[in-house]
Write an enzyme that holds these catalytic residues in place. Sequence first.
Site, PDB file in Angstrom:
ATOM      1  N   PHE A 161      22.501   2.409  47.726  1.00  0.00           N
ATOM      2  CA  PHE A 161      23.335   3.576  47.421  1.00  0.00           C
ATOM      3  C   PHE A 161      23.348   4.496  48.630  1.00  0.00           C
ATOM      4  CE2 PHE A 161      23.414   7.949  45.335  1.00  0.00           C
ATOM      5  CZ  PHE A 161      24.794   7.959  45.177  1.00  0.00           C
ATOM      6  N   HIS A 212      27.396  27.109  56.954  1.00  0.00           N
ATOM      7  CA  HIS A 212      26.989  28.310  56.227  1.00  0.00           C
ATOM      8  C   HIS A 212      27.336  28.211  54.745  1.00  0.00           C
ATOM      9  CE1 HIS A 212      25.940  30.550  59.906  1.00  0.00           C
ATOM     10  NE2 HIS A 212      26.874  29.768  60.440  1.00  0.00           N
ATOM     11  N   HIS A 271      21.254  28.991  53.177  1.00  0.00           N
ATOM     12  CA  HIS A 271      21.353  28.598  54.577  1.00  0.00           C
ATOM     13  C   HIS A 271      20.765  29.666  55.497  1.00  0.00           C
ATOM     14  CE1 HIS A 271      24.984  31.107  54.096  1.00  0.00           C
ATOM     15  NE2 HIS A 271      24.808  31.413  55.382  1.00  0.00           N
ATOM     16  N   ASP A 299      21.273  31.779  59.033  1.00  0.00           N
ATOM     17  CA  ASP A 299      22.132  32.235  60.129  1.00  0.00           C
ATOM     18  C   ASP A 299      21.275  32.323  61.381  1.00  0.00           C
ATOM     19  OD1 ASP A 299      24.226  32.639  58.363  1.00  0.00           O
ATOM     20  OD2 ASP A 299      24.085  34.827  58.380  1.00  0.00           O
ATOM     21  N   HIS A 325      25.039  32.873  65.746  1.00  0.00           N
ATOM     22  CA  HIS A 325      26.145  33.088  64.818  1.00  0.00           C
ATOM     23  C   HIS A 325      26.972  34.315  65.219  1.00  0.00           C
ATOM     24  CE1 HIS A 325      28.420  32.799  61.209  1.00  0.00           C
ATOM     25  NE2 HIS A 325      27.717  33.610  60.441  1.00  0.00           N
TER      26      HIS A 325
END
Length: 267
Positions: free
Chosen positions: A74, A83, A87, A89, A93
């Site tokens: 699979f 983002h 998450h 940064d 960024h």
Amino acid sequence: MKTGYRKLLPFPMALLLGACATSGTAHREAPADWLARARVIDIGHPLTSDMPVFPGGTRLGVKVQGTVERDGYFIRQLELGEHIGTHVDAPAHFATGAAPVDKLSADVLRGPAAVVDVTAQVASNPDYEVTPADLEAWERQHGPLRPEHVVLIRTGWASRWPDEQRYRNTDAAGVMHYPGLSVAASRLLRERKVRGIGIDTLSTDPGPNATFEQHRDFLPGGGYHIENLADLSALPATGAFLVISPLFVKDGSGAPARVFAFLPPSS
């Protein structure tokens, strides 16, 4: 432990060995023993194709490439934005030449959590902006914020996940309404040199702020954000030790992450 080996681990045990010394909780046992018995809470959301994303963000796309019945195994192909979901940064960024996510050292992707609870303020004002007074009140009760801290803002907004309409809370004019940090609070945390700021909303900037002023203030200084955290109600104001494990994406402006909170066995 060899340095090269440490880089292979998603959340290196070597980094956690100082947890009981920096978490604000005293223990009379070896750090490794404390960690072996610690209660671990995942304070992130799983990635799904229907989870809330920031307007314009790339939703999770999933395509099955192989099945056990057909291929003997699979496997799926994923498409995702940097983002989405829970998450990190990275400084890059919002700052040209600043560190991308793969250059955030494992040393800074962990630390004692300072949990600042503003759920009462948010209950009466969805646009609430965390103020320096909120942070200073925490310091009066728990001691000064230190450079090793990761500051988590608990707003209670995670209770709206995964309903995107309620989570974005957009009005008829297209303006989103959810809590975040004021620029003044961001400056205070930058002056304290904390490692990162996490929040249980779509952004560290409050929803009505479309110019990302808090992002522009904090990230160029080298700190990082953790956005879309899950329910933080199980974490005490002090005493939890965090390990943040973003995807190791070269030159990334950020990346989805697992975030683990280690709590003393007695908590």
